[in-house]
Design an enzyme around this catalytic site. Structure first.
Site, PDB file in Angstrom:
ATOM      1  N   SER A 163       0.824  -1.200   0.000  1.00 39.04           N
ATOM      2  CA  SER A 163       0.000   0.000   0.000  1.00 39.04           C
ATOM      3  C   SER A 163       0.866   1.260   0.000  1.00 39.04           C
ATOM      4  O   SER A 163       1.641   1.481  -0.903  1.00 39.04           O
ATOM      5  CB  SER A 163      -0.961  -0.031   1.189  1.00 39.04           C
ATOM      6  OG  SER A 163      -1.911   1.001   1.101  1.00 39.04           O
TER       7      SER A 163
ATOM      8  N   ASP B 260      -2.006   6.365  -3.934  1.00 35.59           N
ATOM      9  CA  ASP B 260      -0.857   5.631  -3.420  1.00 35.59           C
ATOM     10  C   ASP B 260      -0.469   4.502  -4.382  1.00 35.59           C
ATOM     11  O   ASP B 260      -1.127   4.298  -5.405  1.00 35.59           O
ATOM     12  CB  ASP B 260      -1.140   5.115  -2.003  1.00 35.59           C
ATOM     13  CG  ASP B 260      -2.252   4.083  -1.951  1.00 35.59           C
ATOM     14  OD1 ASP B 260      -3.032   3.985  -2.915  1.00 35.59           O
ATOM     15  OD2 ASP B 260      -2.359   3.376  -0.933  1.00 35.59           O
TER      16      ASP B 260
ATOM     17  N   ASP C 107      -0.779   1.274  -4.701  1.00 37.16           N
ATOM     18  CA  ASP C 107      -1.749   0.279  -5.176  1.00 37.16           C
ATOM     19  C   ASP C 107      -3.113   0.899  -5.453  1.00 37.16           C
ATOM     20  O   ASP C 107      -4.089   0.185  -5.711  1.00 37.16           O
ATOM     21  CB  ASP C 107      -1.869  -0.888  -4.200  1.00 37.16           C
ATOM     22  CG  ASP C 107      -2.505  -0.497  -2.870  1.00 37.16           C
ATOM     23  OD1 ASP C 107      -2.256   0.637  -2.407  1.00 37.16           O
ATOM     24  OD2 ASP C 107      -3.238  -1.317  -2.291  1.00 37.16           O
TER      25      ASP C 107
ATOM     26  N   ASP D  56      -5.520   2.428  -3.823  1.00 31.25           N
ATOM     27  CA  ASP D  56      -6.757   2.291  -3.048  1.00 31.25           C
ATOM     28  C   ASP D  56      -7.012   3.524  -2.176  1.00 31.25           C
ATOM     29  O   ASP D  56      -8.110   3.709  -1.668  1.00 31.25           O
ATOM     30  CB  ASP D  56      -6.770   1.002  -2.210  1.00 31.25           C
ATOM     31  CG  ASP D  56      -5.644   0.921  -1.187  1.00 31.25           C
ATOM     32  OD1 ASP D  56      -4.774   1.818  -1.157  1.00 31.25           O
ATOM     33  OD2 ASP D  56      -5.637  -0.050  -0.408  1.00 31.25           O
TER      34      ASP D  56
END
Length: 566
Positions: A144, A303, A305, A307
């Site tokens: 993340s 960010d 990834d 999400d």
């Protein structure tokens, strides 16, 4: 087995490659202890840790062991589960693709079909793919928003949500049974295509996903009206959001979308930022410079990834400021509910979901529209579980879910926070307010005037290694056994200990302190980083009053923590 015995086992194992052994031979005793004093913990979301050799690091051997445990659990469910397969996505971090293929190789060797994306994809698209492919499970190789040294292994179940506590515990039991590297089965994925067990996925899922994101737009006519004059600056922060976010915005009708070129391409070093985290104001430095030159209306940042979404907007002086996750969430709650009400589409059983550490402002806003709000523990997985529960029992209509750490979700075709969806809705909201001669900042000020001034702050105390874990435990133990009676001169009226269980929430290592003036302090050890997180929230009669209260609250409680750490 102590840490030195584990260390020697790795050095002498024929299963461990020479490069890994060389890495281990060049570390000191303290580093050996930190790498081997425990196994990297498999929590409710999976694994996350620093990349490197050792049981307390993330590497191909830890990935293979976790995958074998997951495979063993899936095999217990029968042949149909094997055929349904496991979907796999990965982001731009160091070794992400390698770890994805290592996991696929284990699944394939165990007779489980592996669906692997052809390139990096957002975490929410993996959630979507699990549902579309009717897979039994899914994994994303990502850490993340963590620093570049980290990577992780996030596990999803057939509903597209992160695995439940019960499933996580059963998978952990299977992982713990893998005591020897020789128990791990592995087969090169590329050699399994003809058998039909290794399937590459790509454009077909992308197209369906983007189309479903577009279905959430409430005011397409306003986007069309401002398609040429609503200017958007976007930075993917070197991550997986670049293509899907831009595709979604352009599909929605926005024509003035500009990407920060220096941060456009994948870069596992995240070389232009201190941290690839849209919660960090400095991550927007390049974007703000570009926005000034373009006279942009809004800045978006996602960010690695994709999400989490951060947003910068112009204040009344025309300067770009970074909104907090609580502010973005409150704005979206108000926008979505007000627009649904205006169209008489607000369901009687509608519900908003937030986490226990998220501001109460969203609840107050929802109440004004006759909509209930429920709390979950920290972590979007719990919001996903609630959506599943609502569908199974037809009890509520999910309208919006969010958490203070920049995570938001509308719609139910994804079961995790989704920055592609959030980016599209925030820009729609911006165009809507532009139509009214307002900025998003103006809209936020109106919300404060109507519902009260709320302000929040997160302070993270980093305490690394074994000693750090012990200090974090000491802080929680001391606060439970000897809680303060006052903070910033204000009496404490309630202490909620979620470890004992609150309502129908699962037990969790979280303390929440509530004062007479409705200030709230929430304390919890991070589940993914060597930190203890302290969330502060204050309510005031105006902007100056609430900031003074927040400052006093933060300083007073920080002194208490410092005293415990002495």
């Amino acid at each position: 087995m102590n840490f030195m015995e584990k260390y020697e086992l790795w050095l002498n194992s024929p299963y461990i490659d020479d490069a890994t052994k060389d890495e281990l031979k060049n570390i000191d005793h303290k580093e050996i202890e930190d790498r081997f004093y425990k196994d990297l913990e498999f929590g409710t979301g999976g694994l996350r840790g620093v990349i490197g050799a050792g049981t307390n690091r993330i590497n191909v051997y830890v990935i293979r062991k976790a995958s074998q445990g997951l495979a063993n659990y899936v095999k217990r469910l029968g042949d149909n589960a094997l055929l349904r397969g496991i979907a796999i996505a990965y982001d731009s971090r160091h070794k992400s693709k390698e770890f994805a293929y290592e996991a696929a190789g284990v699944f394939i060797a165990n007779g489980i079909k592996a669906y692997v994306f052809d390139a990096l994809r957002p975490t929410p698209e993996l959630s979507y793919a699990v549902r579309k492919l009717s897979a039994i499970a899914g994994i994303v190789i990502t850490a993340s928003h963590n620093p570049k040294e980290y990577n992780g292994y996030k596990v999803y179940w057939e509903d597209g949500g992160q695995i439940s506590l019960s499933v996580a515990n059963e998978i952990l039991d299977e992982i713990n049974k893998v005591e020897d590297f020789n128990c791990i089965q592995y087969k090169n994925p590329e050699c399994s295509k003809e058998e039909g067990l290794f399937v590459i996925i790509g454009q077909e899922i992308d197209t369906m996903y983007i189309n479903d994101v577009q279905s959430l737009i409430i005011n397409p006519h306003i986007i069309e009206k401002h398609s040429d004059d609503f200017k958007i600056i976007y930075t993917p922060l070197h991550g997986a959001g670049n293509i899907p976010v831009r595709t979604s915005l352009e599909s929605a009708g926005f024509k003035e979308v500009y990407v920060v070129v220096e941060q456009e391409l994948p870069d596992p070093e995240f070389s232009t930022v201190k941290s690839p985290n849209p919660e960090e104001h400095s991550a927007f430095n390049l974007a703000i410079g570009m926005a000034k030159g373009k006279n942009a209306d809004i800045i978006l940042g996602t960010d690695p990834d994709c999400d989490r979404l951060g947003v910068c907007v112009k204040n009344q002086k025309g300067e770009f400021i970074t909104l907090t996750g609580n502010q973005i969430g409150a704005l979206l709650v108000h926008y979505i509910l007000s627009q649904l009400k205006e169209r008489q589409k607000l369901p009687k059983n509608g519900i908003v979901i937030k986490t226990i550490v998220t501001s109460e402002l969203g609840r107050v806003i929802a109440q004004s529209f006759g909509v209930d709000t429920i709390d979950t523990l920290t972590g979007f997985k719990f919001i996903g579980e609630k959506i599943k529960e609502f569908e199974e029992f037809s009890s509520h209509s999910f309208l919006f879910g969010y958490e203070e750490s920049y995570g938001y979700l509308s719609g139910t075709f994804v079961r995790d926070k989704d920055a592609v969806i959030a980016s599209t809705l925030v820009c729609e909201m911006g165009a809507y307010y532009k139509e009214k001669g307002m900025t998003i900042y103006d809209a936020l000020k109106n919300i404060y005037e109507k519902y009260g001034y709320y302000s929040e702050k997160l302070k993270s105390v980093t305490l690394k290694g074994k000693e750090g874990n012990e200090l974090i435990a000491k802080i929680m133990r001391t606060l439970r056994n000897n809680p303060p009676s006052k903070i910033a001169g204000t009496e404490i009226t309630e202490i909620k200990d979620y470890e004992k269980g609150i309502g129908d929430l699962p037990k969790s290592d979280v303390l929440q302190i509530i004062t007479r003036d409705n200030s709230v302090i929430s304390i919890r050890p991070s589940g993914t980083e060597p930190k203890i997180k302290i969330y502060y929230s204050a309510v005031g009669k105006d902007g100056a009053d609430v900031e003074n209260k927040l400052k006093a609250l933060t300083e007073s409680f920080s002194a208490i923590i410092d005293e415990i750490l002495k």
